[in-house]
Write a protein that holds these residues in place. Sequence first.
Motif, PDB file in Angstrom:
ATOM      1  N   ARG A 251       0.770  -1.131   0.081  1.00 54.77           N
ATOM      2  CA  ARG A 251      -0.067  -0.031  -0.204  1.00 54.77           C
ATOM      3  C   ARG A 251       0.812   1.296  -0.033  1.00 54.77           C
ATOM      4  NH1 ARG A 251      -3.132  -1.613   4.861  1.00 54.77           N
ATOM      5  NH2 ARG A 251      -2.634   0.661   5.438  1.00 54.77           N
ATOM      6  N   ASN A 252       2.090   1.110   0.184  1.00 50.11           N
ATOM      7  CA  ASN A 252       3.101   2.136   0.108  1.00 50.11           C
ATOM      8  C   ASN A 252       3.151   2.839  -1.132  1.00 50.11           C
ATOM      9  OD1 ASN A 252       5.760   3.574  -0.230  1.00 50.11           O
ATOM     10  ND2 ASN A 252       6.240   2.648   1.629  1.00 50.11           N
ATOM     11  N   ARG A 253       3.028   3.919  -1.373  1.00 50.49           N
ATOM     12  CA  ARG A 253       2.825   4.682  -2.695  1.00 50.49           C
ATOM     13  C   ARG A 253       4.232   4.827  -3.280  1.00 50.49           C
ATOM     14  NH1 ARG A 253       4.135  10.677  -2.827  1.00 50.49           N
ATOM     15  NH2 ARG A 253       5.037  11.068  -0.915  1.00 50.49           N
ATOM     16  N   PHE A 254       5.313   4.917  -2.757  1.00 49.32           N
ATOM     17  CA  PHE A 254       6.662   4.527  -3.554  1.00 49.32           C
ATOM     18  C   PHE A 254       6.629   3.187  -4.010  1.00 49.32           C
ATOM     19  CE2 PHE A 254       7.274   7.786  -0.305  1.00 49.32           C
ATOM     20  CZ  PHE A 254       7.500   9.167  -0.975  1.00 49.32           C
ATOM     21  N   GLU A 255       6.155   1.993  -3.333  1.00 49.59           N
ATOM     22  CA  GLU A 255       6.245   0.621  -3.844  1.00 49.59           C
ATOM     23  C   GLU A 255       5.341   0.723  -5.011  1.00 49.59           C
ATOM     24  OE1 GLU A 255       8.557  -1.118  -3.417  1.00 49.59           O
ATOM     25  OE2 GLU A 255       9.570  -0.429  -1.321  1.00 49.59           O
ATOM     26  N   ILE A 256       4.243   1.270  -4.922  1.00 44.98           N
ATOM     27  CA  ILE A 256       3.330   1.209  -6.156  1.00 44.98           C
ATOM     28  C   ILE A 256       3.692   1.900  -7.194  1.00 44.98           C
ATOM     29  CG2 ILE A 256       1.166   2.165  -6.848  1.00 44.98           C
ATOM     30  CD1 ILE A 256      -0.061   1.813  -3.768  1.00 44.98           C
ATOM     31  N   GLU A 257       4.348   3.123  -7.140  1.00 46.70           N
ATOM     32  CA  GLU A 257       5.112   3.714  -8.220  1.00 46.70           C
ATOM     33  C   GLU A 257       6.323   2.696  -8.974  1.00 46.70           C
ATOM     34  OE1 GLU A 257       7.666   7.969  -9.031  1.00 46.70           O
ATOM     35  OE2 GLU A 257       6.660   7.654  -7.256  1.00 46.70           O
ATOM     36  N   ALA A 258       6.835   2.277  -8.124  1.00 50.79           N
ATOM     37  CA  ALA A 258       7.851   1.407  -8.494  1.00 50.79           C
ATOM     38  C   ALA A 258       7.498   0.076  -9.222  1.00 50.79           C
ATOM     39  CB  ALA A 258       9.089   0.961  -7.396  1.00 50.79           C
ATOM     40  N   GLY A 259       6.227  -0.412  -9.067  1.00 43.25           N
ATOM     41  CA  GLY A 259       5.701  -1.576  -9.567  1.00 43.25           C
ATOM     42  C   GLY A 259       5.696  -2.687  -8.539  1.00 43.25           C
ATOM     43  N   LEU A 260       4.325  -2.910  -8.061  1.00 48.55           N
ATOM     44  CA  LEU A 260       4.308  -4.026  -7.146  1.00 48.55           C
ATOM     45  C   LEU A 260       4.559  -5.548  -7.665  1.00 48.55           C
ATOM     46  CD1 LEU A 260       0.748  -2.864  -5.514  1.00 48.55           C
ATOM     47  CD2 LEU A 260       3.222  -2.500  -4.742  1.00 48.55           C
ATOM     48  N   VAL A 261       4.271  -5.518  -8.688  1.00 45.59           N
ATOM     49  CA  VAL A 261       4.353  -6.989  -9.493  1.00 45.59           C
ATOM     50  C   VAL A 261       6.232  -7.023  -9.728  1.00 45.59           C
ATOM     51  CG1 VAL A 261       4.337  -8.470 -11.621  1.00 45.59           C
ATOM     52  CG2 VAL A 261       2.313  -7.309 -10.835  1.00 45.59           C
ATOM     53  N   ASP A 262       6.831  -6.068 -10.204  1.00 48.85           N
ATOM     54  CA  ASP A 262       8.239  -6.219 -10.387  1.00 48.85           C
ATOM     55  C   ASP A 262       8.956  -6.288  -8.738  1.00 48.85           C
ATOM     56  OD1 ASP A 262       7.743  -6.028 -13.009  1.00 48.85           O
ATOM     57  OD2 ASP A 262       8.669  -4.022 -13.088  1.00 48.85           O
ATOM     58  N   GLY A 263       8.406  -5.545  -8.105  1.00 48.86           N
ATOM     59  CA  GLY A 263       8.770  -5.649  -6.619  1.00 48.86           C
ATOM     60  C   GLY A 263       8.839  -7.141  -5.726  1.00 48.86           C
ATOM     61  N   GLY A 264       7.669  -8.000  -6.455  1.00 54.81           N
ATOM     62  CA  GLY A 264       7.543  -9.085  -5.680  1.00 54.81           C
ATOM     63  C   GLY A 264       6.483  -8.831  -4.525  1.00 54.81           C
ATOM     64  N   TYR A 265       5.766  -7.812  -4.844  1.00 55.28           N
ATOM     65  CA  TYR A 265       4.445  -7.760  -3.723  1.00 55.28           C
ATOM     66  C   TYR A 265       3.405  -8.436  -4.040  1.00 55.28           C
ATOM     67  CZ  TYR A 265       7.550  -4.101  -1.283  1.00 55.28           C
ATOM     68  OH  TYR A 265       8.547  -3.487  -0.764  1.00 55.28           O
ATOM     69  N   VAL A 266       2.926  -8.664  -5.240  1.00 50.40           N
ATOM     70  CA  VAL A 266       2.030  -9.139  -5.630  1.00 50.40           C
ATOM     71  C   VAL A 266       2.474 -10.225  -6.885  1.00 50.40           C
ATOM     72  CG1 VAL A 266       0.143  -7.407  -5.177  1.00 50.40           C
ATOM     73  CG2 VAL A 266       1.106  -7.471  -7.511  1.00 50.40           C
ATOM     74  N   ARG A 267       1.541 -10.982  -7.091  1.00 51.58           N
ATOM     75  CA  ARG A 267       1.903 -12.281  -8.062  1.00 51.58           C
ATOM     76  C   ARG A 267       1.513 -11.720  -9.492  1.00 51.58           C
ATOM     77  NH1 ARG A 267       1.822 -18.228  -5.455  1.00 51.58           N
ATOM     78  NH2 ARG A 267       2.659 -17.276  -3.502  1.00 51.58           N
ATOM     79  N   ARG A 268       2.073 -12.084 -10.506  1.00 49.27           N
ATOM     80  CA  ARG A 268       1.634 -11.811 -11.948  1.00 49.27           C
ATOM     81  C   ARG A 268       0.503 -12.796 -12.043  1.00 49.27           C
ATOM     82  NH1 ARG A 268       5.274  -9.071 -14.745  1.00 49.27           N
ATOM     83  NH2 ARG A 268       7.679  -9.280 -13.875  1.00 49.27           N
ATOM     84  N   PRO A 269      -0.361 -12.085 -12.636  1.00 46.92           N
ATOM     85  CA  PRO A 269      -1.638 -12.941 -13.107  1.00 46.92           C
ATOM     86  C   PRO A 269      -1.490 -14.197 -13.897  1.00 46.92           C
ATOM     87  CG  PRO A 269      -1.787 -10.941 -13.987  1.00 46.92           C
ATOM     88  CD  PRO A 269      -0.580 -10.955 -13.200  1.00 46.92           C
ATOM     89  N   LYS A 270      -1.974 -15.457 -13.646  1.00 43.19           N
ATOM     90  CA  LYS A 270      -1.847 -16.667 -14.448  1.00 43.19           C
ATOM     91  C   LYS A 270      -2.197 -16.279 -15.690  1.00 43.19           C
ATOM     92  CE  LYS A 270      -1.142 -19.960 -10.455  1.00 43.19           C
ATOM     93  NZ  LYS A 270      -1.635 -21.227 -10.179  1.00 43.19           N
ATOM     94  N   ARG A 271      -1.757 -17.027 -16.926  1.00 40.25           N
ATOM     95  CA  ARG A 271      -2.148 -16.652 -18.285  1.00 40.25           C
ATOM     96  C   ARG A 271      -3.173 -18.089 -18.499  1.00 40.25           C
ATOM     97  NH1 ARG A 271       2.332 -15.651 -22.647  1.00 40.25           N
ATOM     98  NH2 ARG A 271       1.973 -13.386 -22.513  1.00 40.25           N
ATOM     99  N   ARG A 272      -4.319 -17.733 -18.994  1.00 38.08           N
ATOM    100  CA  ARG A 272      -5.191 -18.911 -19.155  1.00 38.08           C
ATOM    101  C   ARG A 272      -4.943 -19.237 -20.641  1.00 38.08           C
ATOM    102  NH1 ARG A 272     -11.439 -17.176 -17.544  1.00 38.08           N
ATOM    103  NH2 ARG A 272     -10.893 -16.544 -15.455  1.00 38.08           N
ATOM    104  N   SER A 273      -5.231 -20.681 -20.645  1.00 38.44           N
ATOM    105  CA  SER A 273      -4.951 -21.402 -21.851  1.00 38.44           C
ATOM    106  C   SER A 273      -6.118 -21.694 -22.733  1.00 38.44           C
ATOM    107  CB  SER A 273      -4.158 -22.508 -21.688  1.00 38.44           C
ATOM    108  OG  SER A 273      -4.884 -23.556 -20.853  1.00 38.44           O
ATOM    109  N   GLY A 274      -6.005 -21.729 -23.894  1.00 34.92           N
ATOM    110  CA  GLY A 274      -7.268 -21.950 -24.472  1.00 34.92           C
ATOM    111  C   GLY A 274      -7.477 -21.358 -25.685  1.00 34.92           C
TER     112      GLY A 274
END
Length: 113
Positions: A90-113
Amino acid sequence: MVATVAALAYAAALRARIVFDEEFDLFVCAGMRFGFARGGTTIGGAYLTGRNTGAATLRHEAVHAEQWARYGLGFIVRYLIEEIRHPMHRNRFEIEAGLVDGGYVRRPKRRSG
């Protein structure tokens, strides 16, 4: 910047391997066993870490280096106050830096099909 020089001296004292990553315009100080927070810490234009040196992480940390350049030494206080009020993802500096790139949230899984 004073913070970068101090961080590089600190990393060298802790026997980090220090290289300059031209793609991300960032000194990467790897191989440290301690002396950094979470997966790594950026101080000025230097990123201190053990082994966390993937491209996504360096992209995230390069934004933190830009934040240091923008705010100077005052970034320390700004970041800590923000971290107390809005920790981690929730830290605005982490949000600006990119939460996924920083490992704070996971990348969404790709759906196959």
